[in-house]
Scaffold this active site. Structure first.
Site, mmCIF file in Angstrom:
data_model
loop_
_atom_site.group_PDB
_atom_site.id
_atom_site.type_symbol
_atom_site.label_atom_id
_atom_site.label_comp_id
_atom_site.label_asym_id
_atom_site.label_seq_id
_atom_site.Cartn_x
_atom_site.Cartn_y
_atom_site.Cartn_z
ATOM 1 N N GLU A 85 0.840 -1.209 0.000
ATOM 2 C CA GLU A 85 0.000 0.000 0.000
ATOM 3 C C GLU A 85 0.870 1.252 0.000
ATOM 4 O O GLU A 85 1.783 1.385 0.814
ATOM 5 C CB GLU A 85 -0.865 -0.051 1.273
ATOM 6 C CG GLU A 85 -1.655 1.196 1.564
ATOM 7 C CD GLU A 85 -2.491 1.060 2.858
ATOM 8 O OE1 GLU A 85 -2.586 -0.054 3.424
ATOM 9 O OE2 GLU A 85 -3.038 2.094 3.285
ATOM 10 N N GLU A 121 -2.970 10.788 3.521
ATOM 11 C CA GLU A 121 -3.910 10.489 4.604
ATOM 12 C C GLU A 121 -3.979 11.771 5.405
ATOM 13 O O GLU A 121 -2.968 12.221 5.949
ATOM 14 C CB GLU A 121 -3.407 9.359 5.481
ATOM 15 C CG GLU A 121 -3.442 8.019 4.776
ATOM 16 C CD GLU A 121 -3.294 6.881 5.768
ATOM 17 O OE1 GLU A 121 -4.292 6.233 6.097
ATOM 18 O OE2 GLU A 121 -2.159 6.656 6.222
ATOM 19 N N ASP A 167 0.393 5.020 0.663
ATOM 20 C CA ASP A 167 -0.502 6.086 1.118
ATOM 21 C C ASP A 167 0.048 7.440 0.688
ATOM 22 O O ASP A 167 0.885 8.034 1.370
ATOM 23 C CB ASP A 167 -0.654 6.035 2.641
ATOM 24 C CG ASP A 167 -1.390 4.785 3.090
ATOM 25 O OD1 ASP A 167 -2.175 4.239 2.289
ATOM 26 O OD2 ASP A 167 -1.170 4.336 4.221
ATOM 27 N N HIS A 194 3.756 1.458 2.707
ATOM 28 C CA HIS A 194 3.675 0.250 3.553
ATOM 29 C C HIS A 194 4.128 -0.931 2.690
ATOM 30 O O HIS A 194 3.470 -1.263 1.710
ATOM 31 C CB HIS A 194 2.231 -0.035 3.993
ATOM 32 C CG HIS A 194 1.646 0.969 4.926
ATOM 33 N ND1 HIS A 194 1.654 0.817 6.292
ATOM 34 C CD2 HIS A 194 0.989 2.118 4.695
ATOM 35 C CE1 HIS A 194 1.032 1.840 6.872
ATOM 36 N NE2 HIS A 194 0.615 2.653 5.924
#
Ligand SMILES: *[C@@H]1O[C@H](CO)[C@@H](O)[C@H](O)[C@H]1NC(C)=O
Length: 453
Positions: A228, A233, A230, A244
């Site tokens: 993932e 956020e 990101d 991640h």
């Protein structure tokens, strides 16, 4: 009403391909969303691409085939129709979405608005998770390495505790099983989520434990993992940019507590890195950079540029710029002792982990930035969501966390929000009208989407 999709769904689920049929009460019509594919330099050569968005299958009404009876009600599965996972797939159908009335999701040319609480005729919806599509049955795939992803965001109506997230995960272009991407199937991420009702085309009803503080969710015996990225956020108080890693980077199904992540007692037991290597300016000691009235002023719209430096599957650096009122704003230099540099590299992550005196380093354990680059090269799906946090009240993003740490401990303070903020029940009643707007998405080689200083 006869529907080709329904017929196809039931034939397939009766034979080889896992999945469930679709209902016929609501036609699935994806809201249209345009975005720009850029080439050249400086954002001068971009052409419009016609896309559409789909809501994730987990938000949809799951009911008995040809009947209004719920297969999943509140946070529980129907004990007869979903007595086991295979019964559930054959007895139940997933329904089309009324995007605006039920889910508070609307689009207007290149802008997507996600509302937090939407009171429909039959239900109250909380947040949403949407995917950008290439056409009505496949997700748009992105390889970020060597490229630049730019978008505008309005977080002015996102208070403490909410998270307007724009990110990428290594999902399959076609989703999973039937009815595939058209109904928003196939989600996975770095937390190996176990709150999904269907994973890899099969129900997750067996062993399901309804949540004690979320009337719509629970945790199943299976989880869904993949790497993932990101990109964003954030709310109006704090923001984080966080890769991640995950091994494998592509989808893998996990079992119970072995999933690790948010949904398991054993956070670090799974194949993915649940913590990530995060660049949050406030957490890095730059407390006047991001927020209402600050350098990046979150009381109004701004542009977020993220560059993924590298080639092939070799990702070496992630850089960030902001543009607001025609001014390009560089990502700030950290003030935390021991961390230098305003972009993410493997060395930067190592330094952050050390400076914050972390006792675990799952990002590195699962392959770090090199792993993230491999995930990107597989192709990733763009997710745009709005959510509240029933596990940690989003304090990891915008407050002091863990809450028993002194705010002066390196990395503990992540934003100005009170440690008592972010309780979903409070937000759902008092901040129901919150929303996020993502717009003007541009993608292309590094340097192609905006005028870099
Ligand atoms: C990845 O790219 C960096 C920067 O160009 C380079 O130094 C490094 O050797 C490359 N790594 C691999 C495995 O190709």
């Amino acid at each position: 009403m006869f529907s080709r999709a329904l017929l196809l769904g039931s034939l397939l689920s009766a034979s080889l391909v896992a999945g469930q049929g679709v209902g016929s009460y609501q036609t699935e019509t994806h809201p249209k969303l345009t975005w720009s594919q850029c080439s050249g330099t400086g954002g001068t050569s971009c052409k419009s691409v016609s896309g559409e968005v789909v809501i994730d299958a987990n938000w949809r009404w799951l009911h008995v085939k040809g009947d209004y009876k719920n297969c999943y009600d509140g946070n529980k599965w129907d004990s007869t129709n979903c007595a086991d996972n295979s019964k559930c797939a054959s007895n139940c159908v997933v329904e089309g979405a009324d995007y605006s009335a039920t889910y508070g999701i609307t689009t207007s040319s290149n802008a997507l608005t996600l509302k937090f609480v939407t009171k429909g005729s039959y239900s109250t919806n909380i947040g949403s998770r949407t995917y950008l599509m290439k056409d009505s049955s496949s997700y748009q795939m992105f390889n970020l390495v060597g490229n630049e992803f730019t978008f505008d965001v309005d977080v002015s109506k996102l208070p403490c505790g909410l998270n307007g997230a724009l990110y990428f995960v290594v999902m399959d272009a076609k989703g999973q099983g039937t009815p595939g991407a058209k109904y928003g199937t196939g989600y996975c991420d770095g937390q190996c989520p176990r709150d999904l009702k269907f994973i890899n085309g099969k129900a997750n009803a067996e062993g399901w434990k309804p949540s004690s503080n979320d009337q719509n969710a629970g945790v199943g015996a299976k989880g869904s993992c993949c790497a993932e990225m990101d990109v964003w956020e954030a709310n109006s108080v704090s923001t984080a940019l966080t890769p991640h890693s995950c091994s494998p980077v592509t989808f893998s199904e996990c079992q119970g507590e072995n999933c690790g992540g948010t949904y398991s007692e054993t956070r670090y037991a799974g194949p993915c890195d649940p913590n990530g290597c995060d660049f949050n300016p406030y957490r890095l000691g730059v407390t006047d950079f991001y927020g209402k009235g600050k350098t990046v002023d979150t009381s109004k719209k701004f542009t977020v540029v993220t560059q993924f430096i590298g080639s092939g599957s070799n990702l070496s650096e992630i850089k960030r710029y902001y543009v607001q009122d025609g001014k390009v704003i560089e990502n700030p230099q950290p003030k935390t002792a021991g961390i230098t540099g305003n972009s993410i590299t493997q060395d930067w992550c190592d330094a952050e982990n050390k400076a914050n005196k972390e006792d675990v380093y799952p990002f590195k354990d699962h392959g770090g930035l090199a792993n993230m680059g491999q995930g990107m090269a597989k192709g990733m799906v763009l997710v745009m969501s709005l959510w509240d946090d029933h596990y940690a009240n989003m304090l990891w993003l915008d407050s002091t966390y863990p809450t028993d740490k002194d705010a002066s401990f390196p990395g503990a303070a992540r934003g100005d929000c009170a440690t008592s903020s972010g309780v979903p029940a409070d937000l759902e009643s008092k901040e129901a009208s919150s929303q996020v707007i993502y717009s003007n998405i541009k993608f292309g080689p590094v340097g192609s989407t905006f005028k870099q200083p």
